[in-house]
Design an enzyme around this catalytic site. Structure first.
Site, mmCIF file in Angstrom:
data_model
loop_
_atom_site.group_PDB
_atom_site.id
_atom_site.type_symbol
_atom_site.label_atom_id
_atom_site.label_comp_id
_atom_site.label_asym_id
_atom_site.label_seq_id
_atom_site.Cartn_x
_atom_site.Cartn_y
_atom_site.Cartn_z
ATOM 1 N N LYS A 145 71.267 -4.354 -47.776
ATOM 2 C CA LYS A 145 72.354 -5.334 -47.851
ATOM 3 C C LYS A 145 73.554 -4.743 -47.129
ATOM 4 C CE LYS A 145 74.629 -8.281 -51.312
ATOM 5 N NZ LYS A 145 74.703 -8.571 -52.770
ATOM 6 N N ASP A 180 73.896 -14.762 -64.966
ATOM 7 C CA ASP A 180 73.517 -15.771 -63.966
ATOM 8 C C ASP A 180 72.000 -15.783 -63.786
ATOM 9 O OD1 ASP A 180 74.012 -17.868 -62.209
ATOM 10 O OD2 ASP A 180 74.232 -16.548 -60.482
ATOM 11 N N ILE A 227 66.720 -10.595 -42.568
ATOM 12 C CA ILE A 227 65.811 -11.458 -43.336
ATOM 13 C C ILE A 227 66.564 -12.385 -44.274
ATOM 14 C CG2 ILE A 227 63.838 -9.895 -43.191
ATOM 15 C CD1 ILE A 227 64.573 -8.849 -45.977
ATOM 16 N N GLY A 228 67.877 -12.254 -44.330
ATOM 17 C CA GLY A 228 68.689 -13.130 -45.164
ATOM 18 C C GLY A 228 70.145 -12.988 -44.794
ATOM 19 N N GLU A 229 70.884 -14.067 -44.956
ATOM 20 C CA GLU A 229 72.304 -14.026 -44.580
ATOM 21 C C GLU A 229 73.101 -14.948 -45.480
ATOM 22 O OE1 GLU A 229 74.987 -14.247 -40.495
ATOM 23 O OE2 GLU A 229 72.796 -14.385 -40.404
ATOM 24 N N THR A 281 77.404 -15.691 -47.079
ATOM 25 C CA THR A 281 78.787 -15.776 -46.618
ATOM 26 C C THR A 281 79.397 -14.395 -46.428
ATOM 27 O OG1 THR A 281 79.006 -17.830 -47.870
ATOM 28 C CG2 THR A 281 81.043 -16.807 -47.110
ATOM 29 N N PHE A 282 79.015 -13.457 -47.277
ATOM 30 C CA PHE A 282 79.688 -12.168 -47.285
ATOM 31 C C PHE A 282 78.785 -10.987 -46.941
ATOM 32 C CE2 PHE A 282 81.765 -15.002 -50.320
ATOM 33 C CZ PHE A 282 83.041 -15.051 -49.763
ATOM 34 N N ALA A 283 77.501 -11.215 -46.720
ATOM 35 C CA ALA A 283 76.609 -10.092 -46.446
ATOM 36 C C ALA A 283 75.379 -10.550 -45.680
ATOM 37 C CB ALA A 283 76.183 -9.432 -47.760
ATOM 38 N N VAL A 288 71.214 -9.337 -45.148
ATOM 39 C CA VAL A 288 70.152 -8.494 -45.677
ATOM 40 C C VAL A 288 69.151 -8.245 -44.558
ATOM 41 C CG1 VAL A 288 68.323 -8.232 -47.393
ATOM 42 C CG2 VAL A 288 70.445 -9.425 -48.001
#
Length: 342
Positions: A41, A135, A18-20, A22-24, A26
Site C-alpha cells: 500500500k 467497519d 492492483i488497486g487504487e 482516493t488516497f493510496a 496498492v
C-alpha cells in the site's frame, strides 16, 4: 531493446498496480529473499499531511501489528522514502467475500457457517487485544487461495484505552451499524462489532441486506428497532442465532462466548481462535513517521482543512429528508454496503 528497470523498496521488487483509491495505491510486489508475493500500500506523504491523516494512519498501522491471527490480513513491515510510505501486507489473492456473494447471489448454509466461524474467531482475537474494528462488512473480508477468510481495512478501528469503557465516534457503513452507535451516547465497541457480524451472516445466507432503505432516517429507524424479516426458507438454526445477535439492546445482545456455544455455530467448528502471542515492536512505525512529525505539527497550525474522518455523519443526518437512492444500485441491494460513514 532497453531493459526494464524494476523498482525496489527495501527487499521488495514492486510490480503492477492492483488497486487504487482516493488516497493510496496498492501494488503487487515480490519479497526477493523468500520469493513470496506481497501487497504494498503506497501513500504519498503530502496527501497524508494535506488531509490530516497522520494520526489515523499511525493508528491503523499500529493496530495491524497488534492483531496477528490466521484470519486477519498480516502487516509485514512499514518502509518509507523521502516522499512515500510503503505498508507491506500479506497478499490475499481470492478477492472480496462481497464479490463472492454477488456472483453466487447467496451462499450455501455450510459455506456461510464456515466463513462466519472464521469471522468470529478473528473478531474475538481483536477484542482480546482491545481492538474494535467498527467497519465489518463483506467488502472488508478477503479470501485467500485456500478459501480462508481474512479481515482487512482497520482504517476506522479503535484501540481501547485504560479507564475508558465506551467509544463515541459514530462511524462505519450505515446498513451494518449497531443501533447504539447511532444514538451518540457512547457504545461498547465489542457489542457493536458483534451486531455487524450478525448483519454479515444474514447477507451471506440471503444475498441481500436485512436493513435496506434509500434514505438514512428511515434506515436508522429500522435498525434501531431491529425491524427486518427472514425469507421462509431461512435455516432455523441460523435464525435462532441471528435473533440473539441483532438484539437492539447491547446489554442483552449475545456475546462471542454465547455465539460459539450456539448449536448452529458449533457444527463442524474447528477453533483457531488463538492468534500469535508475541511482543509488538512499533519502532519501525515511529521511524517512518518521525521525519514528517515536525511538518505535521506545522501544518496543523495553518489552514483548516477538514480531517478525513470529520463530521460526515453529522452532515448526512442533518439532512433528514436526504434521499440516497441515486448512489445505490437498486438491482443489487447488497451494493448499499459501499457507502461508508467516517
Amino acid at each position: 531493446m532497453m531493459k526494464r528497470v524494476t523498482k525496489k523498496v527495501g527487499k521488495y521488487e514492486i510490480g503492477r498496480t492492483i488497486g487504487e483509491g482516493t488516497f493510496a495505491k496498492v501494488k503487487i510486489a515480490k519479497d526477493t529473499e523468500t520469493g513470496e508475493a506481497v501487497a504494498v500500500k503506497v501513500l504519498a506523504k503530502t496527501t497524508i499531511l494535506k488531509h490530516k491523516m497522520v494520526d489515523q494512519i499511525k493508528r491503523e498501522i499500529s493496530i495491524m501489528k497488534i492483531v496477528r491471527h490466521p484470519n486477519i490480513v498480516r502487516l509485514h513491515e512499514v518502509l518509507s522514502s523521502h516522499t512515500k510510505i510503503y505498508i507491506i501486507l500479506e497478499f490475499v489473492s481470492g478477492g472480496e467475500l462481497f464479490d463472492r456473494i454477488v456472483h453466487k447471489q447467496k451462499l450455501s448454509e455450510k459455506d456461510a457457517r464456515g466463513y462466519f466461524q472464521q469471522l468470529i474467531d478473528a473478531v474475538s482475537h481483536c477484542h482480546s487485544k482491545g481492538v474494535y474494528h467498527r467497519d465489518l462488512k463483506p467488502e472488508n473480508l478477503l479470501l485467500d487461495a485456500e478459501e480462508r477468510l481474512k479481515v482487512s481495512d482497520f482504517g476506522l478501528s479503535a484501540l481501547s484505552q485504560e479507564g475508558v469503557e465506551l467509544l463515541y465516534t459514530t462511524c462505519g457503513t450505515p446498513n451494518y451499524i449497531a443501533p447504539e452507535v447511532l444514538r451518540k451516547r457512547g457504545y461498547d465497541g465489542a457489542a457493536a462489532d458483534i451486531w455487524s457480524c450478525g448483519v454479515i451472516l444474514y447477507v451471506l445466507l440471503t444475498g441481500y441486506l436485512p436493513f435496506e432503505e434509500s434514505d438514512l432516517p428511515t434506515l436508522y429507524k429500522k435498525v434501531s428497532a431491529a425491524e427486518f424479516s427472514y425469507p421462509l426458507w431461512f435455516p432455523s438454526g441460523a435464525k435462532s442465532l441471528i435473533d440473539k445477535i441483532l438484539d437492539p439492546n447491547p446489554k442483552t445482545r449475545i456475546r462471542i462466548d454465547g455465539i460459539r456455544k450456539h448449536p448452529w455455530f458449533q457444527m463442524n467448528y474447528i477453533s483457531i481462535s488463538q492468534g500469535e502471542e508475541c511482543d509488538v515492536c512499533l519502532d519501525d512505525v515511529r521511524a517512518v513517521f518521525e521525519d514528517i512529525e515536525d511538518q505535521y505539527v506545522m501544518e496543523k497550525s495553518e489552514e483548516k482543512i477538514a480531517p478525513l474522518t470529520m463530521n460526515a455523519f453529522e452532515m448526512i443526518t442533518l439532512s433528514q429528508g436526504l434521499n440516497l437512492s441515486a448512489l445505490f444500485d437498486r438491482r443489487q441491494v447488497v451494493y448499499l454496503t459501499h457507502y461508508r460513514i467516517m
